[in-house]
Design a protein around this motif. Structure first.
Motif, mmCIF file in Angstrom:
data_model
loop_
_atom_site.group_PDB
_atom_site.id
_atom_site.type_symbol
_atom_site.label_atom_id
_atom_site.label_comp_id
_atom_site.label_asym_id
_atom_site.label_seq_id
_atom_site.Cartn_x
_atom_site.Cartn_y
_atom_site.Cartn_z
ATOM 1 N N LEU A 39 0.724 -1.217 -0.215
ATOM 2 C CA LEU A 39 -0.037 0.105 -0.038
ATOM 3 C C LEU A 39 0.896 1.148 0.010
ATOM 4 C CD1 LEU A 39 -3.350 0.913 0.286
ATOM 5 C CD2 LEU A 39 -2.496 1.138 2.715
ATOM 6 N N GLN A 40 0.817 2.107 -0.844
ATOM 7 C CA GLN A 40 1.067 3.311 -0.832
ATOM 8 C C GLN A 40 0.514 4.279 0.167
ATOM 9 O OE1 GLN A 40 1.279 5.116 -4.891
ATOM 10 N NE2 GLN A 40 1.733 3.300 -5.718
ATOM 11 N N LYS A 41 1.421 4.228 1.367
ATOM 12 C CA LYS A 41 0.778 5.100 2.552
ATOM 13 C C LYS A 41 0.700 6.632 2.236
ATOM 14 C CE LYS A 41 2.818 1.637 5.735
ATOM 15 N NZ LYS A 41 3.658 1.490 7.080
ATOM 16 N N ASP A 42 1.653 7.135 1.475
ATOM 17 C CA ASP A 42 1.049 8.484 1.353
ATOM 18 C C ASP A 42 -0.234 8.842 0.580
ATOM 19 O OD1 ASP A 42 2.158 7.289 -0.952
ATOM 20 O OD2 ASP A 42 2.835 8.992 -1.985
ATOM 21 N N ARG A 43 -0.636 7.802 -0.175
ATOM 22 C CA ARG A 43 -2.017 8.119 -1.085
ATOM 23 C C ARG A 43 -3.219 7.638 -0.041
ATOM 24 N NH1 ARG A 43 -2.272 5.323 -6.542
ATOM 25 N NH2 ARG A 43 -4.238 6.378 -6.224
ATOM 26 N N PHE A 44 -2.909 6.598 0.832
ATOM 27 C CA PHE A 44 -3.879 6.333 1.839
ATOM 28 C C PHE A 44 -3.766 6.848 3.150
ATOM 29 C CE2 PHE A 44 -3.965 3.460 -1.721
ATOM 30 C CZ PHE A 44 -5.111 3.284 -2.309
ATOM 31 N N SER A 45 -4.307 7.989 3.488
ATOM 32 C CA SER A 45 -4.054 8.443 4.619
ATOM 33 C C SER A 45 -4.872 9.758 4.986
ATOM 34 C CB SER A 45 -2.462 9.264 4.550
ATOM 35 O OG SER A 45 -1.975 10.069 6.073
ATOM 36 N N PRO A 46 -5.278 9.832 6.501
ATOM 37 C CA PRO A 46 -4.952 9.216 7.539
ATOM 38 C C PRO A 46 -5.449 7.606 7.220
ATOM 39 C CG PRO A 46 -6.677 10.521 8.167
ATOM 40 C CD PRO A 46 -6.291 10.872 6.746
ATOM 41 N N ARG A 47 -4.922 6.765 8.204
ATOM 42 C CA ARG A 47 -5.120 5.289 8.168
ATOM 43 C C ARG A 47 -5.853 4.898 9.881
ATOM 44 N NH1 ARG A 47 -0.790 5.936 5.868
ATOM 45 N NH2 ARG A 47 0.517 5.366 7.589
ATOM 46 N N TYR A 48 -7.075 4.310 9.716
ATOM 47 C CA TYR A 48 -7.647 3.996 10.799
ATOM 48 C C TYR A 48 -7.840 2.533 11.065
ATOM 49 C CZ TYR A 48 -9.151 8.749 10.498
ATOM 50 O OH TYR A 48 -9.103 10.277 10.437
ATOM 51 N N TYR A 49 -6.915 2.015 11.853
ATOM 52 C CA TYR A 49 -7.101 0.682 12.095
ATOM 53 C C TYR A 49 -8.116 0.170 13.130
ATOM 54 C CZ TYR A 49 -2.765 0.234 9.529
ATOM 55 O OH TYR A 49 -1.433 0.088 8.777
ATOM 56 N N ILE A 50 -9.197 -0.700 12.645
ATOM 57 C CA ILE A 50 -10.074 -1.092 13.830
ATOM 58 C C ILE A 50 -10.188 -2.645 13.935
ATOM 59 C CG2 ILE A 50 -12.680 -1.158 14.188
ATOM 60 C CD1 ILE A 50 -13.234 1.346 12.680
ATOM 61 N N GLY A 109 -12.671 -10.359 5.892
ATOM 62 C CA GLY A 109 -13.320 -11.409 6.511
ATOM 63 C C GLY A 109 -13.925 -11.363 7.957
ATOM 64 N N PRO A 110 -13.368 -10.553 8.906
ATOM 65 C CA PRO A 110 -13.947 -10.646 10.235
ATOM 66 C C PRO A 110 -15.372 -10.050 10.139
ATOM 67 C CG PRO A 110 -12.211 -8.785 9.940
ATOM 68 C CD PRO A 110 -12.250 -9.580 8.807
ATOM 69 N N GLY A 111 -16.232 -10.622 10.977
ATOM 70 C CA GLY A 111 -17.661 -10.286 10.990
ATOM 71 C C GLY A 111 -17.835 -8.839 11.479
ATOM 72 N N THR A 112 -16.747 -8.224 12.168
ATOM 73 C CA THR A 112 -16.787 -6.768 12.533
ATOM 74 C C THR A 112 -16.960 -5.744 11.478
ATOM 75 O OG1 THR A 112 -14.439 -6.977 12.745
ATOM 76 C CG2 THR A 112 -15.464 -7.148 14.801
ATOM 77 N N CYS A 113 -16.482 -6.442 10.384
ATOM 78 C CA CYS A 113 -16.712 -5.630 9.103
ATOM 79 C C CYS A 113 -18.068 -5.168 8.634
ATOM 80 C CB CYS A 113 -15.642 -5.845 7.673
ATOM 81 S SG CYS A 113 -16.533 -7.318 6.922
ATOM 82 N N ILE A 114 -18.898 -6.076 8.799
ATOM 83 C CA ILE A 114 -20.403 -5.924 8.356
ATOM 84 C C ILE A 114 -21.135 -4.776 9.022
ATOM 85 C CG2 ILE A 114 -22.669 -7.212 8.313
ATOM 86 C CD1 ILE A 114 -20.457 -8.277 6.504
#
Length: 239
Positions: free
Chosen positions: A82-93, A166-171
């Motif tokens: 992933l090109q981090k400069d293009r996908f920012s800010p990043r939120y991990y959940i 895949g995790p159910g938390t994404c639904i």
């Protein structure tokens, strides 16, 4: 010659002359709102999967959904390209009971040589709709809590891109993001990458996002899956 009472004649005439003067405007409003929502819904389905219209090349706020075990390992492996400069800010959940995934994500971000990019990453947790072994009766309440929490997270982060695998938390997150598309609040492109462990059929999360046409693009890692689900995109093994 028959005689019709004056009071009866008056009532019949009043029913005939002004039957629904009060209800018609309300009915028209309901029909109008339903029509607008239907048109918007069809527009969203037509636009789903197509490239985003962008003006100047600006970074895209990105929501990354992690899952316990192999899901997080696959996701972090995917994010290496992933090109981090293009996908920012990043939120991990991750799920509220899954501290390990967030620790791994934090370690992944800290391994970057660019300190400025590391600072754009944030880590959050979300309530699970249902824990393993939890009864379906009690899961009704926890599901409502999870949906409310997902609503708050989507409003807070306002992601332009959602990546999940895949995790159910994404639904609940994807459902609310899709709902916001329909009502015109926020447009989030949803990218779902099915786990390499899924060889013959999609996971429950993948199946829901595929059948409901919520994911803009759904990637599979086995050719037989793409044959079974024609709208999926075969990308080969990513691990």
């Amino acid at each position: 010659m028959s005689y019709v009472p004056e009071t009866l004649t008056h009532r019949l005439n009043s029913l005939h002359s002004s039957p629904s003067s009060d209800s018609n405007p309300f009915l028209l409003i309901i029909i109008g709102v339903f029509t607008l929502i239907s048109i918007r819904f069809l527009y969203v389905l037509n636009r789903t999967g197509k490239p985003m219209r962008r003006g100047r090349r600006r970074p895209l706020s990105t929501l990354i959904v992690l899952g316990s075990g192999g899901h997080t390992a696959e996701m972090l492996n995917l994010l290496t390209v992933l090109q981090k400069d293009r996908f920012s800010p990043r939120y991990y959940i991750a799920a509220a009971t899954d501290n390990m995934s967030l620790q791994k994500a934090c370690g992944f971000e800290n391994s970057s040589d660019d300190e400025a990019e590391v600072e754009t990453a944030q880590f959050m947790q979300i309530y699970r709709s249902r824990e393993v072994g939890q009864s379906y009766v009690t899961s009704v309440g926890t599901t409502l809590v999870a949906i409310a929490h997902a609503l708050w997270l989507i409003i807070k982060t306002r992601p332009q891109v959602i990546i999940c695998n895949g995790p159910g938390t994404c639904i609940p997150l994807c459902l609310i993001a899709f709902f916001f598309k329909v009502v015109g609040f926020k447009w989030s492109s949803i990218f779902y990458v099915e786990s390499i462990a899924r060889v013959r059929r999609l996971s429950l999360s993948g199946s829901l996002l595929y059948k409901l046409r919520i994911a803009d693009q759904l990637y599979v890692q086995w050719p037989q899956l793409q044959k079974k689900y024609p709208r999926a995109i075969y990308v080969g093994c990513l691990m």
